[in-house]
Scaffold this motif. Structure first.
Motif, PDB file in Angstrom:
ATOM      1  N   LEU A 122      -2.235  22.980 -16.352  1.00  0.00           N
ATOM      2  CA  LEU A 122      -2.680  24.368 -17.165  1.00  0.00           C
ATOM      3  C   LEU A 122      -2.023  25.374 -16.480  1.00  0.00           C
ATOM      4  O   LEU A 122      -1.700  26.392 -17.159  1.00  0.00           O
ATOM      5  N   ARG A 123      -1.130  25.331 -15.367  1.00  0.00           N
ATOM      6  CA  ARG A 123      -0.157  26.452 -14.791  1.00  0.00           C
ATOM      7  C   ARG A 123       0.400  25.940 -13.731  1.00  0.00           C
ATOM      8  O   ARG A 123       0.017  24.836 -13.273  1.00  0.00           O
ATOM      9  N   PRO A 124       1.396  26.565 -13.169  1.00  0.00           N
ATOM     10  CA  PRO A 124       2.136  26.172 -11.979  1.00  0.00           C
ATOM     11  C   PRO A 124       1.089  26.099 -10.749  1.00  0.00           C
ATOM     12  O   PRO A 124       0.100  26.946 -10.927  1.00  0.00           O
ATOM     13  N   SER A 125       1.473  25.484  -9.617  1.00  0.00           N
ATOM     14  CA  SER A 125       0.467  25.501  -8.518  1.00  0.00           C
ATOM     15  C   SER A 125       0.847  26.626  -7.877  1.00  0.00           C
ATOM     16  O   SER A 125       1.930  27.132  -7.621  1.00  0.00           O
ATOM     17  N   ILE A 126      -0.296  27.431  -7.432  1.00  0.00           N
ATOM     18  CA  ILE A 126      -0.546  28.494  -6.403  1.00  0.00           C
ATOM     19  C   ILE A 126      -0.146  27.802  -4.905  1.00  0.00           C
ATOM     20  O   ILE A 126      -1.067  27.020  -4.564  1.00  0.00           O
ATOM     21  N   ILE A 127       0.834  27.894  -4.272  1.00  0.00           N
ATOM     22  CA  ILE A 127       0.918  27.274  -3.216  1.00  0.00           C
ATOM     23  C   ILE A 127       0.679  27.800  -1.792  1.00  0.00           C
ATOM     24  O   ILE A 127       0.374  28.976  -1.740  1.00  0.00           O
ATOM     25  N   TRP A 128       0.854  27.122  -0.695  1.00  0.00           N
ATOM     26  CA  TRP A 128       0.307  27.596   0.367  1.00  0.00           C
ATOM     27  C   TRP A 128       0.888  28.917   1.014  1.00  0.00           C
ATOM     28  O   TRP A 128      -0.088  29.656   1.660  1.00  0.00           O
ATOM     29  N   CYS A 129       1.912  29.450   0.718  1.00  0.00           N
ATOM     30  CA  CYS A 129       2.354  30.726   1.291  1.00  0.00           C
ATOM     31  C   CYS A 129       2.193  31.867   0.355  1.00  0.00           C
ATOM     32  O   CYS A 129       2.772  32.842   0.434  1.00  0.00           O
ATOM     33  N   ASP A 130       1.281  31.634  -0.886  1.00  0.00           N
ATOM     34  CA  ASP A 130       1.045  32.699  -1.768  1.00  0.00           C
ATOM     35  C   ASP A 130      -0.021  33.612  -1.158  1.00  0.00           C
ATOM     36  O   ASP A 130      -0.807  33.129  -0.483  1.00  0.00           O
ATOM     37  N   SER A 131       0.088  34.736  -1.158  1.00  0.00           N
ATOM     38  CA  SER A 131      -0.948  35.502  -0.543  1.00  0.00           C
ATOM     39  C   SER A 131      -1.722  36.552  -1.643  1.00  0.00           C
ATOM     40  O   SER A 131      -2.491  37.354  -1.050  1.00  0.00           O
ATOM     41  N   ALA A 139       0.791  -1.335   0.084  1.00  0.00           N
ATOM     42  CA  ALA A 139       0.024   0.078  -0.065  1.00  0.00           C
ATOM     43  C   ALA A 139       0.918   1.215  -0.097  1.00  0.00           C
ATOM     44  O   ALA A 139       2.184   1.255   0.455  1.00  0.00           O
ATOM     45  N   ILE A 140       0.256   2.366  -0.554  1.00  0.00           N
ATOM     46  CA  ILE A 140       0.918   3.740  -0.461  1.00  0.00           C
ATOM     47  C   ILE A 140      -0.047   4.722   0.082  1.00  0.00           C
ATOM     48  O   ILE A 140      -1.084   4.699  -0.061  1.00  0.00           O
ATOM     49  N   GLY A 141       0.880   5.683   0.944  1.00  0.00           N
ATOM     50  CA  GLY A 141       0.013   6.777   1.657  1.00  0.00           C
ATOM     51  C   GLY A 141       0.588   8.022   1.004  1.00  0.00           C
ATOM     52  O   GLY A 141       1.947   7.860   0.718  1.00  0.00           O
ATOM     53  N   ILE A 142      -0.139   9.024   0.917  1.00  0.00           N
ATOM     54  CA  ILE A 142       0.572  10.186   0.504  1.00  0.00           C
ATOM     55  C   ILE A 142       0.036  11.590   1.378  1.00  0.00           C
ATOM     56  O   ILE A 142      -1.086  11.504   1.888  1.00  0.00           O
ATOM     57  N   THR A 143       1.033  12.276   1.526  1.00  0.00           N
ATOM     58  CA  THR A 143       0.737  13.634   2.347  1.00  0.00           C
ATOM     59  C   THR A 143       1.454  14.734   1.655  1.00  0.00           C
ATOM     60  O   THR A 143       2.291  14.559   0.763  1.00  0.00           O
ATOM     61  N   TRP A 144       0.896  15.969   2.024  1.00  0.00           N
ATOM     62  CA  TRP A 144       1.064  17.127   0.969  1.00  0.00           C
ATOM     63  C   TRP A 144       1.250  18.406   1.591  1.00  0.00           C
ATOM     64  O   TRP A 144       0.546  18.637   2.622  1.00  0.00           O
ATOM     65  N   GLN A 145       2.067  19.330   1.172  1.00  0.00           N
ATOM     66  CA  GLN A 145       1.848  20.735   1.470  1.00  0.00           C
ATOM     67  C   GLN A 145       0.395  21.290   1.278  1.00  0.00           C
ATOM     68  O   GLN A 145      -0.076  21.134   0.179  1.00  0.00           O
ATOM     69  N   MET A 146      -0.286  21.756   2.248  1.00  0.00           N
ATOM     70  CA  MET A 146      -1.655  22.317   2.206  1.00  0.00           C
ATOM     71  C   MET A 146      -1.844  23.386   1.400  1.00  0.00           C
ATOM     72  O   MET A 146      -1.096  24.199   1.187  1.00  0.00           O
ATOM     73  N   HIS A 147      -3.148  23.362   0.885  1.00  0.00           N
ATOM     74  CA  HIS A 147      -3.672  24.688   0.522  1.00  0.00           C
ATOM     75  C   HIS A 147      -3.120  24.981  -0.986  1.00  0.00           C
ATOM     76  O   HIS A 147      -3.682  26.109  -1.445  1.00  0.00           O
ATOM     77  N   GLY A 148      -2.528  24.105  -1.642  1.00  0.00           N
ATOM     78  CA  GLY A 148      -1.928  24.322  -3.062  1.00  0.00           C
ATOM     79  C   GLY A 148      -3.136  24.187  -3.870  1.00  0.00           C
ATOM     80  O   GLY A 148      -4.182  23.420  -3.830  1.00  0.00           O
TER      81      GLY A 148
END
Length: 494
Positions: free
Chosen positions: A97-106, A77-86
C-alpha cells in the motif's frame, strides 16, 4: 543437506548457504553492490520500497545458487532476518500500500510520546517494557492520521522479514519477537497489547497469525520456487529481527551474555531472564529469539543510529582520495588516542533512543587548523562511535548487566583495530570476534527450526573464534580521558 539464510538489511540483502552438518559456508553474496536507496522526502523521514528487497533477494539468491551448484532438493530449510522496526502494509490481495517506514525514520516520535503519557508511563514500562517511542506501532498511528486512505485499505501489517516470508510462501505470519519489537506485545498478559491497539485505534484483524521464531512457519510456494530456483514446499523455519538474530548468530542465548554489531547503526545487546526495563527507554527490552511464554529470555538493546553511516559519510564526502575503509583506518591509526582533542558527536541519523529520542545532529568539536589533519578527524569519528556505545552501556550497567565479554562478528567497523581496541579499553571488556554474520546465523536458525540441530550448542559447535581483544590496561587512563572530554561536548549538545 543445506540451509539457506536471508538477511534483509537497509543497505543490501545478503544470502548465505551453509552445509548443515559442518556449518561451512558454501556460498554467499549480497545485492545491490552499492547501498540501497533510502527515500527521505522530509528531514527525519526514511523509507524503502519492499519490492526492492525482493528484487535484490532474488539477485543474491541466484548468485548463491550458481556459485554453489547445489541441487534445490538438498536445501532443507530457510531462515530470515531483517532490519528491525520497519512497517509494511498490504491489502487483501497482498499488494503493497505504500513504501516501508524503516527503522531510522523519526516522524512518529510525538505519537509515541503521547501514547506513553496517556496510556501511562508505569503501565507502558511494566507491560511493554518500553515507551511506544518511535517504533512500528507509532509509525502505524502516523499512517492512520496522515494517510487515512491508505489505512482504510490495510488487510495486514508486517515487519520486513514477515513480508519476505509472505513473498516466499503466499502466507502472512508474525512472531512474538516481531510483535515485541513493534511495541505490540504485552509481556505481563502474554498477548497483543490491548492498551496500544485501543489507544491507536488498530484493529486486531490487522495482525497476521502468530508463528514461532523456531519451527515450521510456512513453505515455499510454487510461484516463489520458480522465481528463486528453489523447491516448492521447502520450509521457512526461523525468523527474527536483525539484532536478536545477530546475538543468536554468536550463540548468545543465555542471561548475562552480550553481543554487538557495528554496521549502518550500532548495537550492544544483552540477554536477561526477568522482566526489566530502562525507566527512560534509552535502551529497549524485546523478546529474544528463544523467548516463550514459559521461558523468559529478553534482549536489552542499545542502538546507536549514527555508527557506520558516519564512517561511510566521511568516506564519500571527506576522505574521497582514499580508496577503501582500510586506507581510512590506516590513516586514522597515525593519530594518537584522543585524536589530539577532536570530539565528534555522531548522532546525525535521526532521533536517537539513547538520547531520549532527541535529534542532536552530528557535530565536530576542537579542530585547530595548525595541528589537526584528516587522520585525526577519521580517528575521532571511530572513537566517538565507541564513546556513544559506552554512554549507552552505562545505562545497561544501571540495569544490572555486567559487561565483561562482548561477542561480535568480524565485519563492518569491527574490522578496524582502532574501533575494537578503543571499545575494549573504554568498556574494560574482552572482545571476542567470530567468523559469522546475520545471514549465516539465519541459516543456522533454520536448522534449529526443523530440528536438525538438537540444541543451540550443537548448532554453533562449528562457530569459529578468530580473535580476542583485551583492554590496553596501561593506556586505559588515556581512553577514559578522551571519553570524558567527549562527554562534555555531548552534555553541552543536549
Amino acid at each position: 543437506m543445506y540451509l539457506l539464510g536471508y538477511d534483509i538489511g537497509s543497505s543490501s540483502v545478503k544470502v548465505s548457504l551453509i552445509e548443515a552438518s559442518s556449518g561451512k559456508i558454501i556460498a554467499s553474496d549480497f545485492s545491490p553492490k552499492k547501498e540501497m536507496k533510502i527515500i527521505a522526502n522530509q528531514p527525519g523521514w526514511a523509507e524503502q520500497n519492499p519490492s526492492d528487497w525482493w528484487i535484490n533477494l532474488k539477485l543474491a539468491n541466484e548468485s548463491v545458487m550458481q556459485q554453489s551448484r547445489v541441487d534445490a532438493e538438498d536445501i532443507k530449510a530457510i531462515g530470515i532476518t531483517w532490519q528491525m522496526h520497519g512497517l509494511i502494509l498490504v491489502d487483501k490481495d497482498q499488494n503493497l500500500l505504500r513504501p516501508s517506514i524503516i527503522w531510522c525514520d523519526s516522524r512518529a516520535v510525538s505519537y509515541g510520546e503521547k501514547a506513553f503519557q496517556q496510556i501511562g508511563t508505569e503501565k507502558c514500562l511494566s507491560h511493554l517494557l518500553n515507551s511506544p517511542g518511535n517504533f512500528t506501532a507509532s509509525k502505524l498511528a502516523w499512517v492512520k492520521e496522515n494517510e487515512p486512505e491508505v489505512f482504510d485499505k490495510i488487510d495486514k501489517i508486517m515487519l520486513p522479514g514477515d513480508y519476505i516470508a509472505m513473498k516466499l510462501s503466499g502466507q502472512t505470519g508474525i512472531t512474538i519477537e516481531g510483535l515485541s519489537e513493534g511495541i505490540f506485545w504485552d509481556f505481563k498478559n502474554q498477548c497483543i497489547s490491548e492498551d496500544v491497539t485501543n489507544f491507536y485505534g488498530i484493529p486486531k484483524s490487522f495482525f497476521p497469525e502468530i508463528v514461532p521464531s523456531f519451527g515450521i512457519q510456512a513453505e515455499v510456494s510454487a510461484q516463489a520456487a520458480v522465481e528463486l530456483g528453489l523447491k516448492a514446499g521447502t520450509p521457512i523455519s526461523y525468523r527474527a529481527g536483525d539484532q536478536p538474530n545477530n546475538a543468536m548468530s554468536l550463540n548468545v542465548f543465555n542471561p548475562g551474555e552480550i553481543a554487538s554489531t557495528a554496521g549502518t547503526s550500532g548495537v550492544v545487546y544483552g540477554v536477561l531472564d526477568q522482566l526489566d526495563y530502562d525507566p527512560k527507554s534509552r535502551v529497549n527490552t524485546f523478546a529474544h529469539v528463544n523467548y516463550t511464554e514459559e521461558l523468559t529470555r529478553l534482549g536489552v538493546l542499545l542502538c546507536i543510529n549514527g555508527t557506520g553511516i558516519l564512517n561511510s559519510w566521511l568516506k564519500h564526502n571527506f576522505a574521497t582520495s582514499l580508496s577503501s575503509y582500510g586506507d581510512m583506518n590506516e590513516l586514522a591509526s597515525l593519530s594518537p588516542i584522543g585524536s589530539k582533542g577532536i570530539s565528534i558527536i555522531p548522532f546525525g541519523n535521526g532521533a536517537e533512543r539513547v538520547l531520549e529520542n532527541q535529534e542532536t545532529d552530528c557535530s565536530i568539536h576542537g579542530i585547530n587548523f595548525n595541528i589537526h589533519s584528516k587522520g585525526d578527524i577519521l580517528r575521532a569519528a571511530q572513537e566517538s562511535i565507541v564513546f556513544s556505545y559506552e554512554y549507552g552501556m552505562n545505562i545497561m550497567r544501571e540495569m544490572g548487566m555486567d559487561i565483561k565479554v562482548i561477542k561480535a562478528g568480524n565485519a563492518n567497523m569491527f574490522l578496524s583495530s582502532i574501533f575494537r581496541q578503543t571499545l575494549s579499553s573504554v568498556s574494560n571488556a574482552v572482545i571476542e570476534l567470530y567468523d559469522t554474520d546475520g545471514s549465516v546465523g539465519a541459516a543456522r536458525g533454520a536448522g534449529i527450526g526443523i530440528g536438525f540441530y538438537a540444541n543451540s550448542d550443537e548448532a554453533f559447535a562449528s562457530l569459529e573464534k578468530i580473535a580476542i581483544i583485551e583492554p590496553e590496561t596501561e593506556k586505559r587512563e588515556q581512553y577514559i580521558e578522551a571519553y570524558t572530554h567527549w562527554m562534555r561536548h555531548l552534555q553541552a549538545a543536549l
